[in-house]
Design an enzyme around this catalytic site. Structure first.
Site, short mmCIF file in Angstrom:
data_model
loop_
_atom_site.label_atom_id
_atom_site.label_comp_id
_atom_site.label_asym_id
_atom_site.label_seq_id
_atom_site.Cartn_x
_atom_site.Cartn_y
_atom_site.Cartn_z
N ASP A 4 0.79 -1.23 0.00
CA ASP A 4 0.00 0.00 0.00
C ASP A 4 0.83 1.29 0.00
O ASP A 4 1.98 1.31 0.45
CB ASP A 4 -0.88 0.03 1.25
N ASP A 5 0.17 2.34 -0.44
CA ASP A 5 0.59 3.74 -0.27
C ASP A 5 1.60 4.24 -1.29
O ASP A 5 2.06 5.38 -1.19
CB ASP A 5 1.12 4.03 1.14
N HIS B 268 -6.53 3.22 -3.84
CA HIS B 268 -6.35 3.48 -2.39
C HIS B 268 -6.62 4.95 -2.09
O HIS B 268 -5.97 5.53 -1.23
CB HIS B 268 -4.93 3.06 -1.99
N HIS C 17 -5.56 9.79 0.49
CA HIS C 17 -5.38 8.96 1.68
C HIS C 17 -5.94 9.60 2.96
O HIS C 17 -5.26 9.65 3.99
CB HIS C 17 -3.89 8.64 1.87
N HIS D 55 3.70 -2.07 3.13
CA HIS D 55 3.70 -0.75 2.51
C HIS D 55 5.00 -0.49 1.75
O HIS D 55 6.08 -0.84 2.23
CB HIS D 55 3.53 0.34 3.57
ZN LIG Z 1 -2.70 3.37 3.14
#
Ligand SMILES: [Zn+2]
Length: 269
Positions: A94-95, A145, A149, A239
């Site tokens: 993620d991210d 995502h 955020h 991540h």
């Molecule tokens: Zn995230």
């Protein structure tokens, strides 16, 4: 029952570092031309997919779920397809994209022929379009995502939730020509209104089974131990964006070959 949730209330602060602030400023200015890219970004490679039109295809609305998917078995109940192998696990990352950590992790995944699912943030794709393309080019799957955020996404008004989803979908698609079919909420925060909006956007809400809290940088050993506790059918979370991911990268260097040696098969969602 919902899966274990990350208490990621400070995620937004972490993400609003220099790059995030620049991206946010660009966002507020109306998504102008991408900022300067890294040398990596400037070389899309010979097999890069040609970015399509800036707007992704409109997906038909999906059924509204009462909870997000958080296991492979749960995913298969929602998304028809051949059954996963009994020893399958899914790695979700993620991210990103991140100009430093994403390429390192891509190289690691390539070394072990592992397919993963990258949950991209729209304003991190901004300025790192080449990195995002390299993820898609390597055959990994992409998930939405959100654009910026917001960890309090369920508390936003419905139009703001819709905008977060649509702007991310647009940005990811315009950079990679890949239209995500999955949505992961920041911090794993959900609400009934959000679930409805995700469904109306035609996306499948996805959480995780195993969360090593790697974004908190608890130490490589801690991340490694929690990821090694994965069981077949689990969806693993880690991540590549949001800060220094050296611990995550070091943990994955141990975890991926160890799980393969255990007989596990990595699948993407
Ligand atoms: Zn995230």
């Amino acid at each position: 029952m919902l899966p274990r949730m990350s208490s990621a209330h400070s995620r937004r602060r972490l993400l609003l570092g220099a790059a995030g602030l620049a991206a946010t400023t660009a966002f507020l200015a109306g998504d102008p031309q991408p900022a300067a890219t890294t040398a990596h970004d400037a070389r899309p490679g010979p097999k890069a997919p040609t970015p399509g039109p800036s707007r992704p295809p409109t997906l038909p609305p999906a059924a509204t779920l009462s909870k997000p998917v958080f296991t492979l078995a749960g995913y298969r109940e929602i998304v028809p397809g051949p059954a996963y192998a009994a020893d399958a696990v899914a790695l979700t990352i993620d991210d990103g994209p991140h100009p430093v950590w994403t390429p390192k992790i891509l190289n690691l995944l390539e070394r072990y022929h592992v397919q993963a699912t990258f949950c991209l943030i729209g304003n991190q794709v901004l300025g790192h379009e080449g990195t995002a393309r390299s993820v898609a080019r390597a055959g990994h799957h992409l998930a939405n995502h959100t654009y910026s955020h917001p960890t309090s996404l369920p508390k936003l008004a419905v139009p703001a939730i819709r905008k977060e989803i649509e702007r991310a979908q647009d940005k990811i698609y315009s950079a990679t020509a890949y239209a995500p079919r999955l949505f992961r909420s920041p911090g794993g925060s959900w609400s009934a209104a959000m679930m409805k909006q995700v469904a109306q956007s035609g996306l499948i809400p996805v959480d995780w089974t195993d969360d090593p809290n790697d974004w908190k940088r608890p130490g490589t050993a801690s991340i490694t131990k929690k990821l090694l506790a994965a069981r077949p059918g689990d969806i693993l979370l880690c991540h590549d964006g949001g800060g220094d991911r050296s611990q995550t990268y070091a943990a994955l260097q141990t975890v991926i070959p160890a799980l393969i040696a255990r007989g596990y098969t990595f699948v993407s969602l």
